[in-house]
Design a protein around this motif. Sequence first.
Motif, PDB file in Angstrom:
ATOM      1  N   LEU A  58       0.825  -1.210   0.000  1.00 41.83           N
ATOM      2  CA  LEU A  58       0.000   0.000   0.000  1.00 41.83           C
ATOM      3  C   LEU A  58       0.859   1.260   0.000  1.00 41.83           C
ATOM      4  O   LEU A  58       1.821   1.360   0.762  1.00 41.83           O
ATOM      5  N   SER A  59       0.467   2.223  -0.816  1.00 43.43           N
ATOM      6  CA  SER A  59       1.154   3.522  -0.830  1.00 43.43           C
ATOM      7  C   SER A  59       0.633   4.416   0.269  1.00 43.43           C
ATOM      8  O   SER A  59      -0.421   4.165   0.851  1.00 43.43           O
ATOM      9  N   GLY A  60       1.346   5.513   0.476  1.00 46.21           N
ATOM     10  CA  GLY A  60       0.879   6.516   1.436  1.00 46.21           C
ATOM     11  C   GLY A  60       0.347   7.728   0.696  1.00 46.21           C
ATOM     12  O   GLY A  60      -0.288   7.584  -0.341  1.00 46.21           O
ATOM     13  N   GLY A  61       0.639   8.910   1.243  1.00 45.26           N
ATOM     14  CA  GLY A  61       0.103  10.127   0.641  1.00 45.26           C
ATOM     15  C   GLY A  61      -1.350  10.306   1.051  1.00 45.26           C
ATOM     16  O   GLY A  61      -1.824   9.685   2.002  1.00 45.26           O
ATOM     17  N   THR A  62      -2.066  11.111   0.291  1.00 42.27           N
ATOM     18  CA  THR A  62      -3.459  11.408   0.679  1.00 42.27           C
ATOM     19  C   THR A  62      -4.493  10.715  -0.215  1.00 42.27           C
ATOM     20  O   THR A  62      -5.580  10.370   0.244  1.00 42.27           O
ATOM     21  N   THR A  63      -4.157  10.485  -1.479  1.00 41.07           N
ATOM     22  CA  THR A  63      -5.154   9.960  -2.431  1.00 41.07           C
ATOM     23  C   THR A  63      -5.789   8.634  -1.983  1.00 41.07           C
ATOM     24  O   THR A  63      -6.997   8.459  -2.156  1.00 41.07           O
ATOM     25  N   PRO A  64      -5.027   7.687  -1.406  1.00 40.03           N
ATOM     26  CA  PRO A  64      -5.663   6.392  -1.109  1.00 40.03           C
ATOM     27  C   PRO A  64      -6.487   6.334   0.182  1.00 40.03           C
ATOM     28  O   PRO A  64      -7.020   5.279   0.514  1.00 40.03           O
ATOM     29  N   VAL A  75       4.517   0.368   0.533  1.00 38.06           N
ATOM     30  CA  VAL A  75       5.308   0.682  -0.661  1.00 38.06           C
ATOM     31  C   VAL A  75       6.488   1.561  -0.269  1.00 38.06           C
ATOM     32  O   VAL A  75       7.607   1.389  -0.747  1.00 38.06           O
ATOM     33  N   ASP A  76       6.238   2.513   0.626  1.00 36.88           N
ATOM     34  CA  ASP A  76       7.297   3.431   1.044  1.00 36.88           C
ATOM     35  C   ASP A  76       6.903   4.087   2.356  1.00 36.88           C
ATOM     36  O   ASP A  76       5.740   4.025   2.775  1.00 36.88           O
ATOM     37  N   GLU A  77       7.897   4.680   2.989  1.00 36.64           N
ATOM     38  CA  GLU A  77       7.617   5.360   4.260  1.00 36.64           C
ATOM     39  C   GLU A  77       8.512   6.573   4.391  1.00 36.64           C
ATOM     40  O   GLU A  77       9.654   6.587   3.908  1.00 36.64           O
ATOM     41  N   LEU A 136      -0.263   2.012  -6.125  1.00 32.96           N
ATOM     42  CA  LEU A 136       0.658   3.144  -6.219  1.00 32.96           C
ATOM     43  C   LEU A 136      -0.102   4.448  -6.399  1.00 32.96           C
ATOM     44  O   LEU A 136      -1.249   4.465  -6.874  1.00 32.96           O
ATOM     45  N   GLY A 137       0.562   5.536  -6.049  1.00 31.76           N
ATOM     46  CA  GLY A 137       0.063   6.871  -6.365  1.00 31.76           C
ATOM     47  C   GLY A 137       1.082   7.532  -7.270  1.00 31.76           C
ATOM     48  O   GLY A 137       2.087   6.917  -7.660  1.00 31.76           O
ATOM     49  N   MET A 138       0.830   8.782  -7.618  1.00 34.69           N
ATOM     50  CA  MET A 138       1.808   9.520  -8.431  1.00 34.69           C
ATOM     51  C   MET A 138       1.814  10.969  -7.972  1.00 34.69           C
ATOM     52  O   MET A 138       0.751  11.576  -7.810  1.00 34.69           O
ATOM     53  N   GLY A 139       3.001  11.504  -7.756  1.00 33.97           N
ATOM     54  CA  GLY A 139       3.109  12.910  -7.373  1.00 33.97           C
ATOM     55  C   GLY A 139       3.055  13.802  -8.610  1.00 33.97           C
ATOM     56  O   GLY A 139       3.273  13.321  -9.726  1.00 33.97           O
ATOM     57  N   PRO A 140       2.806  15.097  -8.428  1.00 35.75           N
ATOM     58  CA  PRO A 140       2.739  16.010  -9.579  1.00 35.75           C
ATOM     59  C   PRO A 140       4.061  16.074 -10.354  1.00 35.75           C
ATOM     60  O   PRO A 140       4.081  16.476 -11.511  1.00 35.75           O
TER      61      PRO A 140
HETATM   62  C1  6PG Z   1       4.234   9.065  -0.275  1.00 40.39           C
HETATM   63  C2  6PG Z   1       3.850   8.117  -1.354  1.00 40.39           C
HETATM   64  C3  6PG Z   1       3.890   8.708  -2.727  1.00 40.39           C
HETATM   65  C4  6PG Z   1       2.476   9.119  -3.104  1.00 40.39           C
HETATM   66  C5  6PG Z   1       2.481  10.235  -4.108  1.00 40.39           C
HETATM   67  C6  6PG Z   1       1.099  10.808  -4.313  1.00 40.39           C
HETATM   68  O1  6PG Z   1       4.684   8.654   0.763  1.00 40.39           O
HETATM   69  O2  6PG Z   1       4.070  10.276  -0.502  1.00 40.39           O
HETATM   70  O3  6PG Z   1       3.665   6.833  -1.131  1.00 40.39           O
HETATM   71  O4  6PG Z   1       4.449   7.974  -3.738  1.00 40.39           O
HETATM   72  O5  6PG Z   1       1.763   8.023  -3.588  1.00 40.39           O
HETATM   73  O6  6PG Z   1       3.309  11.265  -3.638  1.00 40.39           O
HETATM   74  O7  6PG Z   1       0.707  11.420  -3.131  1.00 40.39           O
HETATM   75  P1  6PG Z   1      -0.713  12.043  -2.913  1.00 40.39           P
HETATM   76  O8  6PG Z   1      -1.679  10.936  -2.947  1.00 40.39           O
HETATM   77  O9  6PG Z   1      -0.640  12.691  -1.554  1.00 40.39           O
HETATM   78  O10 6PG Z   1      -0.906  13.035  -4.014  1.00 40.39           O
END
Ligand code: 6PG
Length: 252
Positions: A41-47, A71-73, A143-147
């Motif tokens: 599982l990814s982090g960030g806000t989208t999931p 996936v990352d921390e 996965l997510g993707m940053g800008p």
């Molecule tokens: C993290 C992630 C990263 C994330 C992207 C998108 O720790 O930030 O796992 O790869 O998926 O940056 O982030 P948002 O969902 O916050 O846009």
Amino acid sequence: MPEPEVNVYSNLEEASRAAAQRFELLARQNVATKGLFAAALSGGTTPRRLFELLAEPERAIPWDHTHLFQVDERCVPPTDPQSNYRMIRETLLSRAPIPEANFHRITAEMPARNEAARRYSEEMARILKSNRGEFPRLDLILLGMGPDGHTASLFPGSPALGERKLWVVENFSERLKSWRITLTLPVLNAAAQIIFLVAGDDKADTLRRVLEGSGGEAPLPARLVLPADGGVAWAVDAAAAKLLKSRSRQAS
Ligand code: 6PG
């Protein structure tokens, strides 16, 4: 290698629902055929919403046989608001009947980041029974993707992008001025299935470059995720997809 599948939904709620359904289906299929489902599982806000949907009691996810990895921390304590683990705990682990031993956390708060990465690789090998020299095959990586086109904590131009041997490495983001620990590209590309969840018009131009980019520029990290023996599905909202020429639309 099959072409990535791109599905566009009217908003993040619909994209998250579709991703949750696919997670549930894969979990059931993998547990039925091999007794175990392993997802990262990814982090960030989208999931966040996707994880809340996975925790809903009516979902038939065989949690006892499901192992969840990160996936990352970010290199912060697990209680920090920036911690990906904290977000996953709040949205999913505290709400669903997931055995504690089935969640595998990256201990990125350790001062010896290399050691944290090494321990995490060993933990993956223990559960996924992968041998030294071969990459672990996760059933699903979300996965997510940053800008800027980064995915996991693999940022454009960062040394970790070139890693070909290790499963997990530390990586410094120049833009964010912070350390991360991340799965490497060979691990992402050994997965059976990747789902990218992407939303928001601040990502529209990057998404176009990743999916339809011209040959001239160095490929963005998200474009390098193409498992040799696995599928890639993009679940994106209309705002992120607004600059794509070709896309398949989902009724939603
Ligand atoms: C993290 C992630 C990263 C994330 C992207 C998108 O720790 O930030 O796992 O790869 O998926 O940056 O982030 P948002 O969902 O916050 O846009």
